[in-house]
Design a protein around this motif. Sequence first.
Motif, PDB file in Angstrom:
ATOM      1  N   LEU A 256       0.882  -1.170   0.000  1.00  0.00           N
ATOM      2  CA  LEU A 256       0.000   0.000   0.000  1.00  0.00           C
ATOM      3  C   LEU A 256       0.918   1.218   0.000  1.00  0.00           C
ATOM      4  O   LEU A 256       1.682   1.419   0.948  1.00  0.00           O
ATOM      5  CB  LEU A 256      -0.883   0.009   1.250  1.00  0.00           C
ATOM      6  CG  LEU A 256      -1.856  -1.152   1.377  1.00  0.00           C
ATOM      7  CD1 LEU A 256      -2.471  -1.182   2.772  1.00  0.00           C
ATOM      8  CD2 LEU A 256      -2.936  -1.046   0.314  1.00  0.00           C
ATOM      9  N   CYS A 257       0.864   2.013  -1.035  1.00  0.00           N
ATOM     10  CA  CYS A 257       1.807   3.115  -1.209  1.00  0.00           C
ATOM     11  C   CYS A 257       1.070   4.437  -1.371  1.00  0.00           C
ATOM     12  O   CYS A 257       0.119   4.535  -2.161  1.00  0.00           O
ATOM     13  CB  CYS A 257       2.678   2.838  -2.437  1.00  0.00           C
ATOM     14  SG  CYS A 257       4.013   4.024  -2.708  1.00  0.00           S
TER      15      CYS A 257
ATOM     16  N   LEU B 183       3.401  -0.980   3.978  1.00  0.00           N
ATOM     17  CA  LEU B 183       2.756   0.320   3.800  1.00  0.00           C
ATOM     18  C   LEU B 183       3.874   1.344   3.648  1.00  0.00           C
ATOM     19  O   LEU B 183       4.712   1.471   4.542  1.00  0.00           O
ATOM     20  CB  LEU B 183       1.879   0.635   5.001  1.00  0.00           C
ATOM     21  CG  LEU B 183       1.063   1.924   4.952  1.00  0.00           C
ATOM     22  CD1 LEU B 183      -0.216   1.755   5.770  1.00  0.00           C
ATOM     23  CD2 LEU B 183       1.846   3.112   5.462  1.00  0.00           C
ATOM     24  N   ILE B 184       3.900   2.043   2.517  1.00  0.00           N
ATOM     25  CA  ILE B 184       4.937   3.040   2.251  1.00  0.00           C
ATOM     26  C   ILE B 184       4.291   4.403   2.423  1.00  0.00           C
ATOM     27  O   ILE B 184       3.389   4.782   1.666  1.00  0.00           O
ATOM     28  CB  ILE B 184       5.531   2.888   0.830  1.00  0.00           C
ATOM     29  CG1 ILE B 184       6.015   1.454   0.594  1.00  0.00           C
ATOM     30  CG2 ILE B 184       6.694   3.867   0.644  1.00  0.00           C
ATOM     31  CD1 ILE B 184       5.033   0.557  -0.071  1.00  0.00           C
ATOM     32  N   GLY B 185       4.718   5.123   3.460  1.00  0.00           N
ATOM     33  CA  GLY B 185       4.063   6.380   3.784  1.00  0.00           C
ATOM     34  C   GLY B 185       5.004   7.429   4.345  1.00  0.00           C
ATOM     35  O   GLY B 185       6.194   7.444   4.045  1.00  0.00           O
ATOM     36  N   HIS B 186       4.438   8.283   5.183  1.00  0.00           N
ATOM     37  CA  HIS B 186       5.095   9.513   5.628  1.00  0.00           C
ATOM     38  C   HIS B 186       5.081   9.622   7.153  1.00  0.00           C
ATOM     39  O   HIS B 186       4.210   9.078   7.819  1.00  0.00           O
ATOM     40  CB  HIS B 186       4.322  10.729   5.081  1.00  0.00           C
ATOM     41  CG  HIS B 186       4.054  10.654   3.614  1.00  0.00           C
ATOM     42  ND1 HIS B 186       4.883  11.221   2.688  1.00  0.00           N
ATOM     43  CD2 HIS B 186       3.052  10.058   2.912  1.00  0.00           C
ATOM     44  CE1 HIS B 186       4.393  10.989   1.469  1.00  0.00           C
ATOM     45  NE2 HIS B 186       3.278  10.289   1.587  1.00  0.00           N
TER      46      HIS B 186
ATOM     47  N   LYS C 247       1.451  -7.294  -5.245  1.00  0.00           N
ATOM     48  CA  LYS C 247       0.449  -6.389  -5.813  1.00  0.00           C
ATOM     49  C   LYS C 247       0.632  -5.041  -5.113  1.00  0.00           C
ATOM     50  O   LYS C 247       0.776  -4.976  -3.885  1.00  0.00           O
ATOM     51  CB  LYS C 247      -0.958  -6.925  -5.544  1.00  0.00           C
ATOM     52  CG  LYS C 247      -2.047  -5.983  -5.992  1.00  0.00           C
ATOM     53  CD  LYS C 247      -3.425  -6.495  -5.655  1.00  0.00           C
ATOM     54  CE  LYS C 247      -4.462  -5.459  -6.066  1.00  0.00           C
ATOM     55  NZ  LYS C 247      -5.800  -5.867  -5.661  1.00  0.00           N
ATOM     56  N   THR C 248       0.642  -3.965  -5.884  1.00  0.00           N
ATOM     57  CA  THR C 248       0.817  -2.630  -5.320  1.00  0.00           C
ATOM     58  C   THR C 248      -0.435  -1.810  -5.565  1.00  0.00           C
ATOM     59  O   THR C 248      -0.952  -1.769  -6.685  1.00  0.00           O
ATOM     60  CB  THR C 248       2.046  -1.927  -5.922  1.00  0.00           C
ATOM     61  OG1 THR C 248       3.214  -2.701  -5.629  1.00  0.00           O
ATOM     62  CG2 THR C 248       2.214  -0.524  -5.357  1.00  0.00           C
ATOM     63  N   VAL C 249      -0.916  -1.182  -4.497  1.00  0.00           N
ATOM     64  CA  VAL C 249      -2.065  -0.290  -4.569  1.00  0.00           C
ATOM     65  C   VAL C 249      -1.589   1.101  -4.155  1.00  0.00           C
ATOM     66  O   VAL C 249      -1.038   1.268  -3.058  1.00  0.00           O
ATOM     67  CB  VAL C 249      -3.209  -0.768  -3.640  1.00  0.00           C
ATOM     68  CG1 VAL C 249      -4.352   0.232  -3.635  1.00  0.00           C
ATOM     69  CG2 VAL C 249      -3.685  -2.153  -4.049  1.00  0.00           C
TER      70      VAL C 249
END
Length: 172
Positions: A55-56, A109-112, A78-80
């Motif tokens: 999840l990006c 999860l790729i986030g901030h 799978k990337t969303v």
Amino acid sequence: MSVAEPRRIVLFRHAKADWPDVADHERPLAERGRKDAAVAGRRLADSGIPFDLALCSTATRTRETWKLAVQELPHRPKTVYEERLYEASPGELIAVLNETPDDVSSAVLIGHNPGVHGLADVLGGRAEGDAQQRMGRREFPTAAFAVLSFTGPWKSLEPGAATLVDFWSPSE
């Protein structure tokens, strides 16, 4: 997958961004960020976690971080790309994770920040080894990630439900 089997969540902060004269959402990675993203990808590959889902955030720096990191993985999940991850609070991030299908055993999860760091703190009711101290010492720098484990369906993920099992940053 049985909901009784442990699930893994990796909370991955984007790599170091540049500061050109563009809107925050459009900021690209700096040269150091590009290098750190690839190193983080190799470290994720070394973890042996077989990611089913990524999840990006839709921000440029998160998409670039994931593009460089995923090249290092033996299996591309799978990337969303999810708009709700940009500037999200820990509660908003949990709401997105709660929507994860139960056939997903491991997600990244790729986030901030501050959301990613806050989520790692709020989910990790327990910690293994010195993972909590390492995460606290490093203040969750860019390209760092926390690995958490929990048991149950994704919709049951809530504060304190997980165990922090690892923390890594490029400065380690």
